[in-house]
Design a protein around this motif. Structure first.
Motif, short mmCIF file in Angstrom:
data_model
loop_
_atom_site.label_atom_id
_atom_site.label_comp_id
_atom_site.label_asym_id
_atom_site.label_seq_id
_atom_site.Cartn_x
_atom_site.Cartn_y
_atom_site.Cartn_z
N TRP B 119 13.73 -21.76 12.43
CA TRP B 119 13.22 -20.88 11.37
C TRP B 119 12.26 -21.70 10.51
O TRP B 119 12.52 -22.89 10.25
CB TRP B 119 14.35 -20.39 10.48
N ARG B 454 9.32 -12.19 15.14
CA ARG B 454 9.99 -13.30 14.46
C ARG B 454 9.07 -14.11 13.56
O ARG B 454 7.86 -14.19 13.76
CB ARG B 454 10.66 -14.21 15.48
N SER B 456 7.66 -17.65 12.21
CA SER B 456 7.41 -18.93 12.87
C SER B 456 6.49 -19.76 12.00
O SER B 456 5.65 -19.22 11.28
CB SER B 456 6.76 -18.70 14.23
N GLY B 462 5.01 -16.81 16.84
CA GLY B 462 5.72 -15.66 16.29
C GLY B 462 4.75 -14.65 15.71
O GLY B 462 3.56 -14.65 16.01
N ASN B 466 7.05 -17.52 6.94
CA ASN B 466 8.38 -17.68 6.35
C ASN B 466 8.70 -16.67 5.26
O ASN B 466 9.83 -16.61 4.77
CB ASN B 466 8.57 -19.11 5.83
N SER B 485 14.21 -15.69 13.45
CA SER B 485 13.69 -16.65 14.42
C SER B 485 14.73 -16.96 15.48
O SER B 485 14.40 -17.37 16.58
CB SER B 485 13.30 -17.95 13.70
N SER B 486 15.99 -16.81 15.12
CA SER B 486 17.09 -16.96 16.07
C SER B 486 18.22 -16.07 15.56
O SER B 486 18.16 -15.58 14.44
CB SER B 486 17.54 -18.42 16.19
#
Lengths: 166, 516
Positions: B119, B454, B456, B462, B466, B485-486
Motif C-alpha cells: 500500500w 487499487r 499504488s 494501479g 494514496n 492494494s491488498s
C-alpha cells in the motif's frame, strides 16, 4: 422434536394453506389427473431429497407447489419433468411413488446425477429449508425481532462448556 | 430537503451510499461541501427491515446479471447490495484493523506468481482514521463501549480457543452497539444481522451517515439512480455523470469532482464503461489496471455438531473473533494470516454451505441437529493476481443497455495451504469441545470484493494514489474497497470507512487550497 414445536408447525402450515387458498392457487381445482399424478411424484421426490420422518406431508406438498411454480417458469421444464419422472418410473420398474422405501431410494439414486434431479433439488432445497414449518421442525423459531430478540431469552445460556463462565 | 440543480457544477458527486460513499458524503457535507449522492438502489426505512434473510435478500441484494468465470459461479451474484446503505445493510459488523504487515503485501510476503504491491500508505498513517471510524461506528471495545456480550456460539468458540491455547479471543471489534450509542439502541441479540438490523443497533449508513448528512443542508440523496457514465471535459477532468433515474429516464448531473463507491465490481465497470476518445480504454485506465487485481478473501468455514445445545441463531451473527492467526508466519506453510470468526447460519444456509448437493437421510439427520450446530467463518489474506478481475461482455447488455460485467477469479497457490491450516484450526476448536462431527463448508469465498482500482505508489501499478485520487484524473476519486492494494485478513468495512474519512479530509484541503 417436542409436541410444542409440532403444534406450532401445524398452525403455521394452516396459515400458509389459508394464504394459498386466498391467492387462488389451490391446485385441486385446476389440474388434470396427469398433472395431479406428476405433482404427487414431484412431492414424493422432494420427500426423498429431504426425508424428515416426523414432518407432515402437507409441508412437502407446499414445497412442491412452490418449487413447481418456480420451475414452470423455466424454459423446457415440462419436457425435463416428463422425461425425468419417466426415468424414475423406468428405474423403479413400476409407478415410483408406490414402491417400498428402499426401492424408492434406490430409484432416486439412479437418477441423482441427471439435470432433472439437480434442477428440482436446487429449487426444492431453497423452498424447503426456508419454509417456516421446516424451521420450526429443526428448531429454528424464525424471526425473533417481535419477541425482543434473545437478550433476555437465552442468547448466552449455554451451560455445558468446560470452564465456561457468564 | 436540499435539492441541487443538475447544472450546478460546484457539487461533489458521490456514487454509492454504503461504507465508502455514505461516509465520504457525510464527512464532506459536515464540512459544508455540497454533495449529490447517487445510489442505484431504493431507500428502505427501519420498518422495511424484517428478521428474515430470504425476504431481505430480495429487498437488498444486487440482482443484476453478472457472469462468473474461473472458480466463480457462472451466474455469479457477488452478494452485494442495491439499496441505500449498500453492504452496510447486510454486513455482519466485524470491524478489525489491518496489521502493519498487511499494508506491505509485496514486502512482507514476497510471493511468486503475484501482482502484489505494498500500500502507498502505512498503518501508522491510517491509525488516526481507524480511531475516528471506530468512534463513528460504535465499535465494541472502543470509545467506552464494552465488548459485545458473548452469545452461545461465541462462548463456544472462545472455550475452544482456550483449549487450543489461543490468546486473542475477543468480542470487541464489532460495530454493533454493546450499549446505547449515538442515538441508537443496544443490541437485543435478535440474530441474523445479515438481514439488516430491525432496531438499528448494527451500524449502517442508512440510519447514521445519510440522515446526518441530510441535516446539514449540504447533501442530496437520489436513490434509484443508476450511474451509467462519467463524463469529462476537453482537458480530461471529470465534469458530469449520466444516470438513469427511477423511471429509467437519463439525467445528467454536473460535478466539480466525482467519487466512485459502487463496490469493486461496479466501480471498475463504471470506469470501463466511461470510455471516450480521450480515454479509449475507460477512465483512469491508462496503465490498464482498472478491473485488475480483484481480491476476495480466502474463506474457510466449518459446522461443528456439538454434544449439547448451542442455538447459534440467538444473538449477533458474528459476535466476536480470534485474532491469533492474523500474524504473518511462514512456518505455517503460507503467507499472510487469517481471522477466525464466530458465525451463525440459518437452516437454509447450513443446508447449502454444509451439504449443498447432498440429499436423503444423511442430510435430514444432520439438519435435525440444527440447534446443536456451532459454526465458524474464517477469512484469510488473498493474494493479488493480475488475471483476476472485472471486464465487460462484448455484446450482452443489462436493462440500461450497459455491457454486463464478467468477473474472473482463480485461487492463488497460497490459498490451498492456508485453507488446510485454517480448516485444521476450525476442526480442532470444535473437537476440543467434543464435537461428534465437523463439516467443512462447500462454499469457499467471501462476499468481499476488493482491489479492482487499487492505490499504488507508481502510476503504472494501479489506478489511484494514496488518497484514492485517480493517477490520471485530478478530480476523480475511488472511494470504496476497490482502492485496497491488498486484502489483508480482516473484513474490509472498517478500513473502507477509515479511508473514506481520510479521503474527505484530503478533498476539503484541496478545495481550501483552491486546487479542486
Amino acid at each position: 422434536m417436542t409436541t410444542v414445536i409440532r403444534r406450532d408447525f401445524i398452525l403455521t402450515t394452516a396459515a400458509f394453506a389459508g394464504l394459498a387458498a386466498l391467492a387462488g392457487c389451490s391446485r385441486e381445482e385446476e389440474e388434470t389427473p396427469e398433472q395431479a399424478e406428476d405433482f404427487d411424484a414431484l412431492a414424493a421426490l422432494i420427500f426423498e431429497m429431504f426425508p424428515h420422518q416426523g414432518l407432515d406431508q402437507s409441508v412437502y406438498d407446499e414445497v412442491a407447489e412452490r418449487a413447481r411454480a418456480r420451475l414452470s417458469m423455466r424454459e423446457g421444464w415440462e419436457r425435463m419433468k416428463d422425461e425425468g419422472l419417466a426415468a424414475l418410473n423406468a428405474a423403479a420398474g413400476a409407478p415410483w411413488p408406490s414402491l417400498s422405501d428402499e426401492a424408492r431410494i434406490e430409484a432416486t439414486e439412479s437418477i441423482s446425477k441427471t439435470p432433472f434431479f439437480k434442477t428440482v433439488y436446487q429449487a426444492a432445497l431453497f423452498e424447503f429449508y426456508s419454509h417456516p414449518a421446516v424451521w420450526a421442525y429443526v428448531g429454528y423459531p424464525g424471526s425473533s425481532a417481535e419477541k425482543g430478540g434473545y437478550l433476555h431469552r437465552g442468547f448466552d445460556d449455554i451451560d455445558w462448556l468446560p470452564g465456561a463462565s457468564q | 430537503m436540499t435539492v441541487f440543480d443538475p447544472s450546478d457544477d460546484s457539487v461533489v458527486v458521490v456514487i454509492g451510499s454504503g461504507a465508502g460513499g455514505g461516509v465520504l458524503a457525510n464527512e464532506l457535507a459536515q464540512a459544508g461541501v455540497d454533495v449529490v449522492c447517487l445510489e442505484a438502489g431504493g431507500r428502505l426505512g427501519l420498518s422495511d427491515i424484517v428478521n428474515d434473510e430470504r425476504v431481505m435478500d430480495e429487498r437488498m441484494t444486487w440482482h443484476d446479471q453478472r457472469i462468473g468465470e474461473g472458480l466463480l459461479n457462472p451466474r455469479f451474484p457477488a452478494w452485494m447490495c442495491k439499496t441505500v446503505g449498500g453492504t452496510t445493510m447486510h454486513w455482519t459488523a466485524t470491524s478489525v484493523r489491518l496489521s502493519a504487515h498487511e499494508f506491505r503485501a509485496k514486502t512482507s510476503y514476497g510471493i511468486p506468481n503475484s501482482s502484489a504491491i505494498d500500500w502507498p500508505l502505512t498503518l501508522e498513517e491510517l491509525e488516526p482514521y481507524y480511531a475516528r471510524a471506530e468512534a463513528k461506528m460504535g465499535v465494541s471495545g472502543t470509545n467506552g463501549l464494552p465488548p459485545l456480550p458473548m452469545n452461545n456460539n461465541m462462548k463456544l468458540l472462545a472455550a475452544g480457543a482456550r483449549k487450543l491455547g489461543y490468546k486473542h479471543v475477543t468480542s470487541t471489534g464489532v460495530a454493533i452497539n454493546s450499549a446505547p450509542y449515538d442515538g441508537r439502541p443496544q443490541c437485543q441479540q435478535i440474530g441474523f444481522c445479515k438481514s439488516g438490523c430491525v432496531i438499528g443497533a448494527k451500524w449502517s449508513t442508512l440510519y447514521t451517515e445519510i440522515p446526518k448528512a441530510e441535516e446539514t443542508g449540504h447533501f442530496e440523496l437520489r436513490p434509484n439512480s443508476m450511474v451509467l457514465q462519467i463524463e469529462h471535459d476537453a482537458k480530461g477532468r471529470v465534469s458530469a455523470v449520466v444516470y438513469a433515474d427511477e423511471t429509467g429516464a437519463l439525467q445528467r448531473q454536473r460535478a466539480r469532482a466525482v467519487c466512485v463507491a459502487g463496490n469493486a465490481i461496479e466501480t471498475a465497470r463504471l470506469l470501463l464503461n466511461s470510455n471516450s476518445s480521450l480515454f479509449p480504454d475507460g477512465l483512469a485506465n491508462g496503465a490498464g489496471q482498472v478491473g485488475k487485481n480483484y481480491l476476495k478473501h480466502v474463506v474457510v468455514g466449518a459446522l461443528g455438531f456439538m454434544p449439547g445445545e448451542v442455538h447459534s441463531y440467538r444473538g449477533a451473527q458474528q459476535g466476536g473473533h480470534i485474532a491469533d492467526e492474523q500474524r504473518n508466519d511462514v512456518s505455517r506453510g503460507f503467507a499472510g494470516g487469517y481471522q477466525i470468526e464466530s458465525a451463525a447460519f440459518s437452516p437454509l444456509a447450513v443446508a447449502r454451505i454444509g451439504f449443498g448437493g447432498e440429499w436423503g437421510a444423511g442430510l435430514a439427520d444432520a439438519m435435525e441437529d440444527y440447534t446443536r450446530i456451532a459454526a465458524t467463518f474464517i477469512t484469510g489474506e488473498d493474494v493479488s493476481q493480475g488475471g483476476n478481475g472485472v471486464r465487460l461482455h462484448s455484446d450482452l447488455k443489462d436493462q440500461h443497455g450497459l455491457p454486463v460485467p464478467i468477473v474472473h477469479y482463480e485461487d492463488h497457490e497460497n490459498a490451498s495451504p492456508m485453507r488446510a491450516h485454517a480448516s485444521n484450526s476450525a476442526k480442532g476448536l470444535f473437537e476440543s469441545l467434543g464435537a461428534r462431527r465437523v463439516v467443512p463448508f462447500k462454499v469457499n469465498m467471501a462476499t468481499h470484493n476488493l482491489g479492482t482500482c487499487r492505490m499504488s505508489a507508481a502510476p503504472e501499478d494501479g489506478v489511484c494514489n494514496n488518497w484514492g485520487r485517480a493517477h490520471e484524473i485530478d478530480n476523480l476519486y475511488i472511494s470504496d474497497g476497490s482502492q485496497f492494494s491488498s486484502s489483508g485478513s480482516a473484513n474490509p468495512t472498517l478500513t473502507i470507512v477509515a479511508l473514506a474519512i481520510r479521503q474527505a479530509a484530503h478533498i476539503r484541503e484541496r478545495m481550501a487550497a483552491g486546487v479542486l
